[in-house]
Design a protein around this motif. Structure first.
Motif, PDB file in Angstrom:
ATOM      1  N   ALA A 194      11.823 -20.814  18.276  1.00 62.15           N
ATOM      2  CA  ALA A 194      11.215 -19.837  17.067  1.00 62.15           C
ATOM      3  C   ALA A 194      12.470 -19.674  16.228  1.00 62.15           C
ATOM      4  O   ALA A 194      12.381 -19.480  14.791  1.00 62.15           O
ATOM      5  N   ALA A 195      13.590 -19.636  16.692  1.00 65.55           N
ATOM      6  CA  ALA A 195      14.817 -19.423  15.883  1.00 65.55           C
ATOM      7  C   ALA A 195      14.941 -20.669  15.090  1.00 65.55           C
ATOM      8  O   ALA A 195      15.616 -20.683  14.027  1.00 65.55           O
ATOM      9  N   VAL A 196      15.056 -21.892  15.658  1.00 67.84           N
ATOM     10  CA  VAL A 196      14.952 -23.277  14.781  1.00 67.84           C
ATOM     11  C   VAL A 196      13.926 -23.264  13.493  1.00 67.84           C
ATOM     12  O   VAL A 196      14.322 -23.363  12.576  1.00 67.84           O
ATOM     13  N   VAL A 197      12.826 -22.502  13.699  1.00 72.67           N
ATOM     14  CA  VAL A 197      11.861 -22.206  12.832  1.00 72.67           C
ATOM     15  C   VAL A 197      12.301 -21.519  11.752  1.00 72.67           C
ATOM     16  O   VAL A 197      12.023 -21.813  10.557  1.00 72.67           O
ATOM     17  N   SER A 198      12.511 -20.359  12.073  1.00 71.60           N
ATOM     18  CA  SER A 198      12.962 -19.312  11.058  1.00 71.60           C
ATOM     19  C   SER A 198      14.241 -19.630  10.495  1.00 71.60           C
ATOM     20  O   SER A 198      14.450 -18.935   9.286  1.00 71.60           O
ATOM     21  N   GLY A 199      14.896 -20.406  11.016  1.00 74.94           N
ATOM     22  CA  GLY A 199      16.468 -20.705  10.201  1.00 74.94           C
ATOM     23  C   GLY A 199      16.124 -21.468   8.848  1.00 74.94           C
ATOM     24  O   GLY A 199      17.102 -21.939   8.394  1.00 74.94           O
ATOM     25  N   GLU A 200      14.907 -22.000   8.688  1.00 71.92           N
ATOM     26  CA  GLU A 200      14.544 -22.663   7.586  1.00 71.92           C
ATOM     27  C   GLU A 200      13.865 -22.095   6.618  1.00 71.92           C
ATOM     28  O   GLU A 200      13.121 -20.942   6.743  1.00 71.92           O
ATOM     29  N   PRO A 201      14.044 -22.292   5.260  1.00 71.96           N
ATOM     30  CA  PRO A 201      13.364 -21.512   4.046  1.00 71.96           C
ATOM     31  C   PRO A 201      11.727 -21.270   4.206  1.00 71.96           C
ATOM     32  O   PRO A 201      11.292 -20.248   3.584  1.00 71.96           O
ATOM     33  N   ASP A 202      11.088 -22.332   4.749  1.00 78.57           N
ATOM     34  CA  ASP A 202       9.646 -22.211   4.872  1.00 78.57           C
ATOM     35  C   ASP A 202       9.223 -22.773   6.067  1.00 78.57           C
ATOM     36  O   ASP A 202       9.910 -23.407   6.952  1.00 78.57           O
ATOM     37  N   GLY A 221      10.441 -25.703   8.942  1.00 76.46           N
ATOM     38  CA  GLY A 221      11.170 -25.060   9.961  1.00 76.46           C
ATOM     39  C   GLY A 221      10.420 -25.884  11.409  1.00 76.46           C
ATOM     40  O   GLY A 221      11.010 -26.365  12.224  1.00 76.46           O
ATOM     41  N   LEU A 222       8.821 -26.106  11.226  1.00 76.41           N
ATOM     42  CA  LEU A 222       8.407 -26.851  12.044  1.00 76.41           C
ATOM     43  C   LEU A 222       8.800 -28.271  12.044  1.00 76.41           C
ATOM     44  O   LEU A 222       8.687 -28.852  13.080  1.00 76.41           O
ATOM     45  N   ARG A 223       9.079 -28.649  11.021  1.00 78.64           N
ATOM     46  CA  ARG A 223       9.485 -30.165  10.956  1.00 78.64           C
ATOM     47  C   ARG A 223      10.885 -30.232  11.793  1.00 78.64           C
ATOM     48  O   ARG A 223      11.178 -31.268  12.471  1.00 78.64           O
ATOM     49  N   ARG A 224      11.652 -29.269  11.533  1.00 79.82           N
ATOM     50  CA  ARG A 224      12.987 -29.259  11.898  1.00 79.82           C
ATOM     51  C   ARG A 224      12.920 -29.259  13.583  1.00 79.82           C
ATOM     52  O   ARG A 224      13.627 -29.810  14.171  1.00 79.82           O
ATOM     53  N   LEU A 225      11.938 -28.413  14.103  1.00 80.80           N
ATOM     54  CA  LEU A 225      11.609 -28.264  15.518  1.00 80.80           C
ATOM     55  C   LEU A 225      10.929 -29.470  16.194  1.00 80.80           C
ATOM     56  O   LEU A 225      11.286 -30.026  17.112  1.00 80.80           O
ATOM     57  N   TYR A 226      10.229 -30.297  15.206  1.00 77.73           N
ATOM     58  CA  TYR A 226       9.921 -31.589  15.707  1.00 77.73           C
ATOM     59  C   TYR A 226      10.870 -32.939  15.938  1.00 77.73           C
ATOM     60  O   TYR A 226      10.987 -33.396  16.994  1.00 77.73           O
ATOM     61  N   VAL A 227      11.826 -32.629  14.992  1.00 76.07           N
ATOM     62  CA  VAL A 227      12.874 -33.423  15.294  1.00 76.07           C
ATOM     63  C   VAL A 227      13.650 -32.992  16.624  1.00 76.07           C
ATOM     64  O   VAL A 227      14.016 -34.015  17.365  1.00 76.07           O
ATOM     65  N   LEU A 259      14.136 -23.678  26.508  1.00 73.75           N
ATOM     66  CA  LEU A 259      14.267 -22.410  26.963  1.00 73.75           C
ATOM     67  C   LEU A 259      14.185 -21.373  25.829  1.00 73.75           C
ATOM     68  O   LEU A 259      14.624 -21.336  24.702  1.00 73.75           O
ATOM     69  N   HIS A 260      13.487 -20.036  26.044  1.00 72.46           N
ATOM     70  CA  HIS A 260      13.170 -19.392  24.885  1.00 72.46           C
ATOM     71  C   HIS A 260      12.957 -17.984  25.545  1.00 72.46           C
ATOM     72  O   HIS A 260      12.352 -17.760  26.541  1.00 72.46           O
ATOM     73  N   ALA A 261      13.306 -16.971  24.834  1.00 70.71           N
ATOM     74  CA  ALA A 261      13.218 -15.704  24.730  1.00 70.71           C
ATOM     75  C   ALA A 261      11.860 -15.002  23.977  1.00 70.71           C
ATOM     76  O   ALA A 261      11.207 -14.311  24.485  1.00 70.71           O
ATOM     77  N   GLN A 262      11.936 -15.590  22.691  1.00 75.95           N
ATOM     78  CA  GLN A 262      10.860 -15.171  21.873  1.00 75.95           C
ATOM     79  C   GLN A 262       9.697 -16.171  22.000  1.00 75.95           C
ATOM     80  O   GLN A 262       9.663 -17.041  22.770  1.00 75.95           O
ATOM     81  N   PRO A 263       8.240 -15.558  21.472  1.00 80.79           N
ATOM     82  CA  PRO A 263       7.360 -16.466  21.850  1.00 80.79           C
ATOM     83  C   PRO A 263       7.375 -17.650  21.138  1.00 80.79           C
ATOM     84  O   PRO A 263       7.877 -17.896  20.129  1.00 80.79           O
ATOM     85  N   LEU A 264       6.897 -19.130  21.740  1.00 81.66           N
ATOM     86  CA  LEU A 264       6.874 -20.081  21.163  1.00 81.66           C
ATOM     87  C   LEU A 264       5.815 -20.100  20.033  1.00 81.66           C
ATOM     88  O   LEU A 264       4.942 -19.553  19.782  1.00 81.66           O
ATOM     89  N   PRO A 265       6.130 -20.997  18.736  1.00 80.09           N
ATOM     90  CA  PRO A 265       5.163 -21.140  17.665  1.00 80.09           C
ATOM     91  C   PRO A 265       4.099 -21.344  18.220  1.00 80.09           C
ATOM     92  O   PRO A 265       3.651 -22.102  19.205  1.00 80.09           O
ATOM     93  N   GLU A 266       2.769 -20.706  17.559  1.00 83.81           N
ATOM     94  CA  GLU A 266       1.578 -20.921  17.943  1.00 83.81           C
ATOM     95  C   GLU A 266       1.022 -22.264  18.093  1.00 83.81           C
ATOM     96  O   GLU A 266       0.236 -22.636  18.783  1.00 83.81           O
TER      97      GLU A 266
END
Length: 684
Positions: free
Chosen positions: A644-652, A656-662, A674-681
């Motif tokens: 979730a932090a990877v996604v929110s670290g991008e401007p949109d 963010g989801l593309r960065r996560l895909y990478v 490993l995550h504390a926040q909920p995973l992207p839906e």
């Protein structure tokens, strides 16, 4: 005392051939080192050139101890060479990274790029290509330890997957990116050996080997068209220095040393970067519409003569009326040649018109007179006044600081709001102190090309191309305008606000609209369980893209763990320790903002780590990777922190989801999320 286990006689013969081949390679190198150049060349310049060629040849003949000299063997049913054909029977060839011959000139190892080697990659039972047996070799370190045969002409032998091929693909990664020369697949080989005349675009899902294919294509083209490319040059363009450092050993391992590598920013290094654009300003500055704005700006200083030209030569004065001058300048302006080239041609064009006047006046001037008149002060002054010289950086500086000038050049192209967005809020006083950004440097490069044509190379490989803006594509395209290109990328991994929407659009801006597009969807690096999980994001990030599949089924390669927020850092450290207990490299990937905290946690735990681009070794196998630098890299085991932090670290969200895909697709053997926040839906 136990006696050593007996060695397979066939394996021993192959080891003997390897030892003999290494001896032959050392002899080839010694022959080059012993060359005496003192009586060969006439001048110090030619001597230096020849010495440089010899030095490169010696380097190319190096025997890399832990790199197999050959990795396969082909036994043909029939003879290939005329000499062998006379004796009847087939021929045998060892396939390796470079050509090796014995003292009599007979080949001991055939270069993988030679035509006779192609069936090693293409032959199959349905299409054996005259191959009786294909043998693959397995190595541990530099020692030949195994072999495996496929009898392609034997219909009774069952088709099966190659165990050695799978082992080579899955071999742990330590150090820089490995070449794939021993594991090239038929669909990859078609791209590698495609003709030099056309441009190829490769859409490749994660793990399909697109980067390695592009690098091997360079090596192949240098083999097949060495003289041509030696004159025009080759270039590999990558997204950042970390990536280029990661891939830089592939070509030398294949014997190719003369391939330049650069980032797009290094190609357009006309000004010093001092600032960073907001995303919307960067997107607009990368818009292809800016090319026309710049063209207008370059030509904005052109004016038509309003007074006749009077040139003095000796005691006589020669006059060109205004209407003739206007015709000359309008003709030059209408030809649409480079602005600087036109400015250089105008004095000669005017002097030619003056020569016609001289001939009409009874003189007989020659070429020397025309050259002298082109240097005439009155002629030079008129050209400078009506076709003033343009300094690219100064022109772009004016465009980004002078609202009226920008408005006149962008009229009908950019709206007033768009013009306001790209102008500097706090312009510097001069070109040297201006707040230049990366996007501004590309504009300066475009302007420089409008003034003087950029030199073209013979072939350019552009990797991670999906992240380029239209203006960046134009910058790369200028450098292969008369050559060809290999474009590599994955639309699903576009992580810039200006990432391309389609390869057709990208190739148009590159200047290669007729390029052939190939798609690689069969993965060899990422396990099936991992790529299937990451592919859940595709409908949101690249709806029209086919999901990748993997030839590697590795159950248990993906683990997902939700951790309490106050325990997350310690759990990540423990996951890294666990990964390091296994052979190979480990990458801890996290959102950029999380890197300082994780660096502190790793240091406190006594776990040394590397930065991306630093070569891993047996003693240093953990790399801490900001998500923004993960693209193109690979690790045996990846620990991914807080998606979730990877996604929110991008401007949109899409970026963010593309960065996560990478980030999800960097693992070769195992991925722990490993995550504390909920995973992207999309991943739930």
């Amino acid at each position: 005392m136990h006696s050593p286990a007996p060695v397979d006689p066939l394996l021993q013969r192959e080891r003997d051939h390897l030892a003999a081949s290494r001896d032959a390679l050392r002899a080839m190198r010694a022959d080059v080192e012993s060359l005496d150049l003192r009586d060969v060349t006439g001048t110090w310049v030619s001597a230096a050139v020849l010495q440089n060629q010899i030095t490169n040849r010696i380097a190319a003949l190096a025997d890399l101890a832990h790199t197999p000299l050959f990795f396969g063997r082909l036994d043909y049913l029939h003879a290939i060479s005329e000499e062998q054909a006379e004796g009847g029977g087939g021929e045998r060839f060892y396939i390796g990274r470079r050509h090796v011959h014995d003292a009599t000139g007979d080949p001991m190892v055939i270069d993988w790029r030679a035509p006779v080697s192609q069936p090693f990659y293409r032959a199959s039972r349905t299409e054996p290509l005259d191959v009786d047996r294909r043998r693959r070799f397995g190595y541990t370190g530099g020692e030949l330890t195994a072999y495996e045969d496929e009898h392609l002409s034997d219909p009774a032998e069952m088709e099966g997957a190659s165990a050695l091929l799978a082992a080579e693909i899955e071999k742990p990664r330590v150090g820089p990116m490995r070449d794939i020369v021993a594991t090239i697949q038929p669909e990859q080989d078609e791209i590698v050996r495609a003709e030099i005349g056309g441009t190829i675009c490769v859409q490749g899902a994660p793990g399909t080997g697109k980067t390695a294919v592009g690098l091997h294509r360079v090596a192949y083209l240098l083999y097949a068209h060495r003289d041509r490319l030696a004159k025009s040059g080759t270039l590999v363009v990558g997204p950042n220095r970390s990536f280029l450092h990661y891939i830089e050993q592939v070509l030398p391992a294949l014997g190719e040393l003369d391939v330049a590598q650069a980032t797009v920013q290094e190609l357009v290094k006309h000004v010093e970067i001092r600032a960073e654009d907001p995303s919307e300003a960067a997107r607009l500055k990368g818009d292809a519409r800016l090319a026309e704005v710049l063209r207008r700006a370059v030509r904005s200083g052109i004016s038509l003569p309003t007074e006749p030209l009077v040139a003095v030569r000796g005691s006589r004065r020669w006059r060109l009326p205004v209407y003739e001058l206007v015709e000359i300048f309008e003709e030059m302006r209408g030809r649409e040649i480079r602005y600087g080239a036109a400015g250089e041609a105008l004095p000669q064009r005017l002097s030619h018109a003056l020569l016609l006047k001289m001939e009409q006046g009874g003189e007989a001037p020659d070429d020397r007179v025309q050259d002298a008149m082109a240097r005439n002060p009155q002629v030079k002054a008129l050209v400078k006044q009506c076709w003033p010289p343009v300094d690219p950086a100064k022109l772009v500086h004016r465009l980004l600081t002078d609202a009226e000038f920008l408005a006149s050049c962008a009229d009908g192209i950019l709206t007033e709001d768009e013009q306001a967005t790209i102008r500097w809020a706090k312009p510097g006083r001069s070109v040297k102190t201006a707040p230049w950004t990366a996007a501004d440097a590309v504009l300066v490069d475009e302007t420089a090309d409008l003034v003087q044509r950029t030199a073209s190379l013979g072939h350019v490989v552009l990797d991670e191309a999906q992240d380029l803006s239209p203006m960046q594509y134009r910058a790369v395209g200028r450098r292969c305008s008369t050559g060809s290109a290999t474009v590599l990328g994955d639309l699903a991994q576009g992580t810039t606000p200006w990432a391309t929407g389609s390869w057709a659009e990208a190739l148009h801006h590159l200047g290669k609209p007729t390029a052939h597009i190939e798609e690689l969807t069969k993965g060899f690096r990422v396990p099936e369980e991992v790529i299937a999980y990451a592919s859940r994001l595709l409908p949101a990030i690249a709806p029209g893209l086919a999901p990748a599949t993997s030839v590697r089924d590795a159950p248990g390669s993906l683990t997902l763990r939700q951790i309490a927020a106050d325990e997350l850092d310690s759990a990540l450290v423990a996951a890294c320790r666990s990964a390091l207990e296994r052979e190979g490299s480990t990458g801890l990937i996290a959102a950029d903002a999380r890197i300082p905290a994780l660096a502190e946690a790793l240091t406190a735990a006594g776990l040394p780590f590397l930065e991306p681009g630093t070569e891993t070794s047996a003693d240093a196998r953990l790399t801490l990777v900001p998500a923004s630098l993960a693209k193109g890299l690979e690790y045996d085991y990846v620990v991914l922190d807080e998606p979730a932090a990877v996604v929110s670290g991008e401007p949109d969200e899409r970026t963010g989801l593309r960065r996560l895909y990478v980030a999800l697709t960097r693992a070769v053997s195992g991925l722990a999320v490993l995550h504390a926040q909920p995973l992207p839906e999309q991943l739930r």
